[in-house]
Design a protein around this motif. Structure first.
Motif, PDB file in Angstrom:
ATOM      1  N   GLY A  43       0.817  -1.216   0.000  1.00 23.99           N
ATOM      2  CA  GLY A  43       0.000   0.000   0.000  1.00 23.99           C
ATOM      3  C   GLY A  43       0.841   1.252   0.000  1.00 23.99           C
ATOM      4  N   ARG A  44       0.162   2.365   0.148  1.00 24.07           N
ATOM      5  CA  ARG A  44       0.842   3.665   0.133  1.00 24.07           C
ATOM      6  C   ARG A  44       1.154   4.198   1.521  1.00 24.07           C
ATOM      7  N   ARG A  45       0.451   3.743   2.525  1.00 31.72           N
ATOM      8  CA  ARG A  45       0.690   4.179   3.905  1.00 31.72           C
ATOM      9  C   ARG A  45       1.635   3.212   4.597  1.00 31.72           C
ATOM     10  N   PRO A  46       2.401   3.674   5.578  1.00 28.79           N
ATOM     11  CA  PRO A  46       3.313   2.774   6.293  1.00 28.79           C
ATOM     12  C   PRO A  46       2.549   1.727   7.108  1.00 28.79           C
ATOM     13  N   VAL A  47       3.173   0.566   7.267  1.00 30.09           N
ATOM     14  CA  VAL A  47       2.665  -0.507   8.111  1.00 30.09           C
ATOM     15  C   VAL A  47       3.674  -0.698   9.224  1.00 30.09           C
ATOM     16  N   ILE A  48       3.189  -0.814  10.451  1.00 31.21           N
ATOM     17  CA  ILE A  48       4.080  -1.061  11.588  1.00 31.21           C
ATOM     18  C   ILE A  48       3.781  -2.462  12.101  1.00 31.21           C
ATOM     19  N   LEU A  49       4.764  -3.346  11.996  1.00 29.71           N
ATOM     20  CA  LEU A  49       4.634  -4.724  12.448  1.00 29.71           C
ATOM     21  C   LEU A  49       5.198  -4.831  13.855  1.00 29.71           C
ATOM     22  N   ARG A  50       4.403  -5.371  14.772  1.00 27.22           N
ATOM     23  CA  ARG A  50       4.821  -5.442  16.170  1.00 27.22           C
ATOM     24  C   ARG A  50       5.260  -6.824  16.612  1.00 27.22           C
ATOM     25  N   LEU A  51       4.508  -7.855  16.211  1.00 29.82           N
ATOM     26  CA  LEU A  51       4.781  -9.208  16.688  1.00 29.82           C
ATOM     27  C   LEU A  51       4.845 -10.194  15.532  1.00 29.82           C
ATOM     28  N   ILE A  52       5.657 -11.212  15.705  1.00 31.92           N
ATOM     29  CA  ILE A  52       5.640 -12.351  14.798  1.00 31.92           C
ATOM     30  C   ILE A  52       5.629 -13.591  15.684  1.00 31.92           C
ATOM     31  N   GLY A  53       4.706 -14.487  15.392  1.00 35.95           N
ATOM     32  CA  GLY A  53       4.568 -15.660  16.244  1.00 35.95           C
ATOM     33  C   GLY A  53       3.636 -16.667  15.636  1.00 35.95           C
ATOM     34  N   GLY A  54       3.062 -17.480  16.503  1.00 36.85           N
ATOM     35  CA  GLY A  54       2.165 -18.513  16.030  1.00 36.85           C
ATOM     36  C   GLY A  54       1.340 -19.073  17.153  1.00 36.85           C
ATOM     37  N   ALA A  55       0.551 -20.091  16.810  1.00 35.34           N
ATOM     38  CA  ALA A  55      -0.331 -20.718  17.778  1.00 35.34           C
ATOM     39  C   ALA A  55      -0.236 -22.228  17.655  1.00 35.34           C
ATOM     40  N   SER A  56      -0.504 -22.893  18.757  1.00 38.38           N
ATOM     41  CA  SER A  56      -0.517 -24.357  18.772  1.00 38.38           C
ATOM     42  C   SER A  56      -1.854 -24.851  18.235  1.00 38.38           C
ATOM     43  N   ALA A  57      -1.988 -26.165  18.139  1.00 38.48           N
ATOM     44  CA  ALA A  57      -3.245 -26.745  17.677  1.00 38.48           C
ATOM     45  C   ALA A  57      -4.385 -26.426  18.646  1.00 38.48           C
ATOM     46  N   ALA A  58      -4.070 -26.228  19.929  1.00 42.16           N
ATOM     47  CA  ALA A  58      -5.086 -25.907  20.928  1.00 42.16           C
ATOM     48  C   ALA A  58      -5.445 -24.425  20.948  1.00 42.16           C
ATOM     49  N   GLY A  59      -4.701 -23.607  20.210  1.00 37.11           N
ATOM     50  CA  GLY A  59      -4.989 -22.175  20.157  1.00 37.11           C
ATOM     51  C   GLY A  59      -4.135 -21.319  21.073  1.00 37.11           C
ATOM     52  N   THR A  60      -3.267 -21.924  21.866  1.00 37.01           N
ATOM     53  CA  THR A  60      -2.366 -21.164  22.723  1.00 37.01           C
ATOM     54  C   THR A  60      -1.285 -20.543  21.841  1.00 37.01           C
ATOM     55  N   TRP A  61      -1.032 -19.247  22.045  1.00 38.06           N
ATOM     56  CA  TRP A  61      -0.098 -18.569  21.146  1.00 38.06           C
ATOM     57  C   TRP A  61       1.136 -18.065  21.876  1.00 38.06           C
ATOM     58  N   SER A  62       2.163 -17.815  21.095  1.00 40.36           N
ATOM     59  CA  SER A  62       3.413 -17.247  21.583  1.00 40.36           C
ATOM     60  C   SER A  62       3.990 -16.397  20.455  1.00 40.36           C
ATOM     61  N   ALA A  63       4.626 -15.285  20.819  1.00 42.46           N
ATOM     62  CA  ALA A  63       5.159 -14.381  19.795  1.00 42.46           C
ATOM     63  C   ALA A  63       6.378 -13.645  20.329  1.00 42.46           C
ATOM     64  N   GLU A  64       7.105 -13.049  19.416  1.00 42.83           N
ATOM     65  CA  GLU A  64       8.242 -12.208  19.776  1.00 42.83           C
ATOM     66  C   GLU A  64       8.070 -10.848  19.115  1.00 42.83           C
ATOM     67  N   TYR A  65       8.604  -9.832  19.780  1.00 40.56           N
ATOM     68  CA  TYR A  65       8.500  -8.478  19.251  1.00 40.56           C
ATOM     69  C   TYR A  65       9.449  -8.270  18.080  1.00 40.56           C
ATOM     70  N   LEU A  66       9.034  -7.433  17.158  1.00 37.36           N
ATOM     71  CA  LEU A  66       9.891  -6.982  16.064  1.00 37.36           C
ATOM     72  C   LEU A  66      10.277  -5.538  16.359  1.00 37.36           C
ATOM     73  N   ALA A  67      11.558  -5.259  16.467  1.00 39.85           N
ATOM     74  CA  ALA A  67      12.081  -3.908  16.732  1.00 39.85           C
ATOM     75  C   ALA A  67      11.350  -3.264  17.904  1.00 39.85           C
ATOM     76  N   ARG A  68      11.406  -3.925  19.056  1.00 36.17           N
ATOM     77  CA  ARG A  68      10.667  -3.478  20.240  1.00 36.17           C
ATOM     78  C   ARG A  68      11.039  -2.055  20.671  1.00 36.17           C
ATOM     79  N   GLU A  69      12.314  -1.724  20.637  1.00 39.14           N
ATOM     80  CA  GLU A  69      12.758  -0.400  21.107  1.00 39.14           C
ATOM     81  C   GLU A  69      12.195   0.733  20.252  1.00 39.14           C
ATOM     82  N   GLU A  70      11.957   0.464  18.971  1.00 39.36           N
ATOM     83  CA  GLU A  70      11.437   1.496  18.065  1.00 39.36           C
ATOM     84  C   GLU A  70       9.912   1.496  17.996  1.00 39.36           C
ATOM     85  N   GLY A  71       9.260   0.633  18.762  1.00 42.65           N
ATOM     86  CA  GLY A  71       7.808   0.567  18.735  1.00 42.65           C
ATOM     87  C   GLY A  71       7.264  -0.323  17.629  1.00 42.65           C
TER      88      GLY A  71
END
Length: 146
Positions: A59-87
């Protein structure tokens, strides 16, 4: 026979309808859109198997990505921050970012569970919208099949 006033009102309607269509088209294009793709790289003598996730702001507007992660088959999720210090990781117009998952990256520690085996992968933006990574489940199965 139509009068001059009827011609003018028809012309005014046509101009306003065209203006509405153009405004709608510009508003539709003038937004952030995240395009995700993934690729599986099998294990070889050069290294372990990997899932390479490519994120592109289409797109034309910026996108800010915060987390990348996943979920188990039961739906429990875990993620890690992307560039946490910069928001978050900021992707401008047509910018791309690649993230690599190896076999060990699909097993996470969770305080309520011993080990969390991810079955799906996603990316979360600053609006809290989770974008599912295509074919992630298939590729995770392929990582663990060898």
């Amino acid at each position: 026979m139509p009068t001059f006033a009827e011609y003018m009102s028809s012309a005014a309607f046509a101009v306003s309808f065209a203006s509405l269509c153009i405004s709608g088209h510009v508003a539709f294009r003038d937004r952030a859109r995240l395009s995700l793709s993934s690729k599986f790289i099998p294990a070889s003598e050069h290294g372990a198997g990997q899932i390479v996730v490519t994120m592109v702001n289409a797109g034309r507007r910026p996108v800010i990505l915060r987390l990348i992660g996943g979920a188990s088959a039961a739906g429990t999720w875990s993620a890690e921050y992307l560039a946490r210090e910069e928001g978050g990781l900021r992707l401008g117009e047509h910018e791309r970012y690649e993230h690599t998952f190896e076999k060990e990256d699909t097993v996470k520690f969770h305080p309520e569970h011993d080990d969390l085996f991810l079955k799906t992968l996603w990316v979360e933006d600053s609006l809290g919208i989770r974008h599912k990574i295509p074919k992630a489940s298939q590729y995770i199965d392929r990582l663990w099949s060898r």
